[in-house]
Design a protein around this motif. Structure first.
Motif, mmCIF file in Angstrom:
data_model
loop_
_atom_site.group_PDB
_atom_site.id
_atom_site.type_symbol
_atom_site.label_atom_id
_atom_site.label_comp_id
_atom_site.label_asym_id
_atom_site.label_seq_id
_atom_site.Cartn_x
_atom_site.Cartn_y
_atom_site.Cartn_z
ATOM 1 N N CYS A 158 43.699 -4.684 3.100
ATOM 2 C CA CYS A 158 44.880 -5.355 3.654
ATOM 3 C C CYS A 158 44.882 -5.296 5.187
ATOM 4 O O CYS A 158 45.222 -4.261 5.778
ATOM 5 C CB CYS A 158 46.158 -4.710 3.121
ATOM 6 S SG CYS A 158 46.409 -4.946 1.356
ATOM 7 N N GLY A 182 49.070 -8.652 8.829
ATOM 8 C CA GLY A 182 49.372 -10.075 8.868
ATOM 9 C C GLY A 182 48.397 -10.942 8.107
ATOM 10 O O GLY A 182 48.412 -12.173 8.226
ATOM 11 N N THR A 186 45.893 -12.113 4.534
ATOM 12 C CA THR A 186 46.175 -12.779 3.262
ATOM 13 C C THR A 186 46.390 -11.796 2.106
ATOM 14 O O THR A 186 47.258 -12.007 1.261
ATOM 15 C CB THR A 186 45.007 -13.720 2.900
ATOM 16 O OG1 THR A 186 43.777 -12.975 2.904
ATOM 17 C CG2 THR A 186 44.905 -14.857 3.916
ATOM 18 N N THR A 187 45.596 -10.711 2.081
ATOM 19 C CA THR A 187 45.684 -9.791 0.946
ATOM 20 C C THR A 187 47.055 -9.146 0.849
ATOM 21 O O THR A 187 47.599 -8.986 -0.256
ATOM 22 C CB THR A 187 44.598 -8.700 1.042
ATOM 23 O OG1 THR A 187 43.320 -9.305 1.153
ATOM 24 C CG2 THR A 187 44.612 -7.814 -0.203
ATOM 25 N N ILE A 188 47.641 -8.777 1.979
ATOM 26 C CA ILE A 188 48.943 -8.125 1.949
ATOM 27 C C ILE A 188 50.012 -9.052 1.394
ATOM 28 O O ILE A 188 50.981 -8.612 0.772
ATOM 29 C CB ILE A 188 49.343 -7.595 3.353
ATOM 30 C CG1 ILE A 188 50.543 -6.641 3.247
ATOM 31 C CG2 ILE A 188 49.625 -8.746 4.311
ATOM 32 C CD1 ILE A 188 50.285 -5.402 2.442
ATOM 33 N N ARG A 189 49.814 -10.341 1.548
ATOM 34 C CA ARG A 189 50.747 -11.302 0.965
ATOM 35 C C ARG A 189 50.622 -11.295 -0.561
ATOM 36 O O ARG A 189 51.619 -11.404 -1.279
ATOM 37 C CB ARG A 189 50.488 -12.702 1.527
ATOM 38 C CG ARG A 189 50.788 -12.824 3.018
ATOM 39 C CD ARG A 189 50.404 -14.194 3.557
ATOM 40 N NE ARG A 189 50.577 -14.236 5.010
ATOM 41 C CZ ARG A 189 51.696 -14.616 5.632
ATOM 42 N NH1 ARG A 189 52.754 -14.973 4.910
ATOM 43 N NH2 ARG A 189 51.751 -14.619 6.952
ATOM 44 N N GLY A 190 49.383 -11.176 -1.036
ATOM 45 C CA GLY A 190 49.194 -11.060 -2.476
ATOM 46 C C GLY A 190 49.767 -9.773 -3.020
ATOM 47 O O GLY A 190 50.373 -9.745 -4.104
ATOM 48 N N GLU A 216 52.302 -8.169 -1.785
ATOM 49 C CA GLU A 216 53.756 -8.367 -1.789
ATOM 50 C C GLU A 216 54.193 -9.120 -3.046
ATOM 51 O O GLU A 216 55.193 -8.764 -3.685
ATOM 52 C CB GLU A 216 54.181 -9.137 -0.545
ATOM 53 C CG GLU A 216 55.688 -9.397 -0.480
ATOM 54 C CD GLU A 216 56.079 -10.285 0.680
ATOM 55 O OE1 GLU A 216 57.171 -10.074 1.241
ATOM 56 O OE2 GLU A 216 55.294 -11.202 1.032
ATOM 57 N N ALA A 217 53.417 -10.157 -3.419
ATOM 58 C CA ALA A 217 53.759 -10.936 -4.610
ATOM 59 C C ALA A 217 53.666 -10.083 -5.873
ATOM 60 O O ALA A 217 54.506 -10.185 -6.778
ATOM 61 C CB ALA A 217 52.835 -12.153 -4.713
ATOM 62 N N GLU A 250 54.040 -6.805 -6.043
ATOM 63 C CA GLU A 250 55.162 -5.867 -6.009
ATOM 64 C C GLU A 250 56.443 -6.561 -6.444
ATOM 65 O O GLU A 250 57.249 -6.009 -7.206
ATOM 66 C CB GLU A 250 55.328 -5.284 -4.599
ATOM 67 C CG GLU A 250 54.180 -4.394 -4.141
ATOM 68 C CD GLU A 250 54.172 -3.031 -4.818
ATOM 69 O OE1 GLU A 250 54.845 -2.838 -5.846
ATOM 70 O OE2 GLU A 250 53.468 -2.149 -4.299
#
Length: 262
Positions: free
Chosen positions: A228, A231, A233-237, A239-240, A242
């Motif tokens: 991650c 800012g 892409t992986t952290i957005r996934g 978040e989804a 979670e």
């Protein structure tokens, strides 16, 4: 432990038999098996050189080690009818919930028993095998059993009161992980990947991540953090996932298994 009799030949027993053969430690000719549907049993056994038997008695005859792999609700009837035929044999039981204490209640000490909880990846020598700490095997038999099953994956010895928990995680876990792989692959297909490619990407990623954790001892959270970027892409996934309650869903799946095993 030279000749093995499988009583019951469902998915778990087949995974063990395939693991034995794949390891090169036990040949098919040294295994016998009984299951109610003979034609189906023979179709599995014949290509592997395993002797398909028409009865439990036939399977037990001449075998020094028994792999007890029937459904839990069937086992009391099997022990009542064939208990005396187990006298003097080593019984490696993969029947869920049937600990050494339960066998002693049913049979006394006429057989030597080890409760083992494997999982289906044993068939490709990547299994997780749980041995109950309590056993009535001889010291030599216990060592032989541990060594033999270690050829099919990793072995852990657990106290009796933790066997059910361990089984919920590793025994049921392949189904949960397979669902995760299927879901990730479906997402890949949705965005254009061919189905076979999507499965390969998802499965290899699951395999590689597990191996990374085992070989490095890294906390799973640290492995996640390593992918991650701030800012990114992986952290957005993440978040989804979670938001969808992924962690709770896996924990609740284990809870459901534990509740069902009470």
């Amino acid at each position: 432990m030279n000749t093995f009799a499988f009583i019951g030949m469902g998915n778990m027993a087949r995974a063990i038999a395939d693991g034995f053969i794949a390891s090169g430690r036990i040949e098919g000719k040294n295994m016998r098996a009984y299951a109610p549907h003979f034609e189906r049993l023979e179709a599995y056994c014949a290509p592997r050189g395993i002797c398909a038997c028409h009865s439990t008695s036939e399977a037990l005859d001449g075998a020094d080690t028994v792999i007890m792999a029937v459904k839990p609700y069937i086992l009391p009837g099997v022990l009542e009818e064939y208990g005396q035929a187990l006298a003097g044999k080593a019984v490696l039981s993969v029947v869920t919930g049937w600990t050494l204490e339960r066998y002693r209640e049913a049979l006394g000490d006429i057989a030597r028993v080890q409760y083992v909880m494997p999982n289906t990846p044993c068939s490709v020598r990547a299994g997780m095998l749980l041995f109950e700490e309590a056993t009535s095997l001889t010291e030599q038999e216990r060592a032989e059993a541990l060594d033999l099953f270690a050829c099919m994956g990793e072995v852990a010895v657990l106290p009796t009161h933790l066997m059910a928990t361990g089984a919920a995680v590793s025994g049921c876990g392949p189904a949960f992980v397979a669902m995760m792989i299927e879901a990730m692959a479906d997402a890949g297909v949705k965005y254009g990947l061919p189905r076979a490619t999507a499965y390969k990407l998802a499965s290899q990623t699951a395999l590689g991540t597990g191996r990374m954790q085992l070989e490095t001892g890294a906390h799973p959270g640290a492995i996640k953090d390593g992918v991650c970027s701030p800012g990114g892409t992986t952290i957005r996934g993440v978040e989804a996932l979670e938001a969808a309650g992924m962690r709770f869903a896996f924990m609740d799946a284990v809870r459901a298994v534990m509740d069902a095993s009470k």
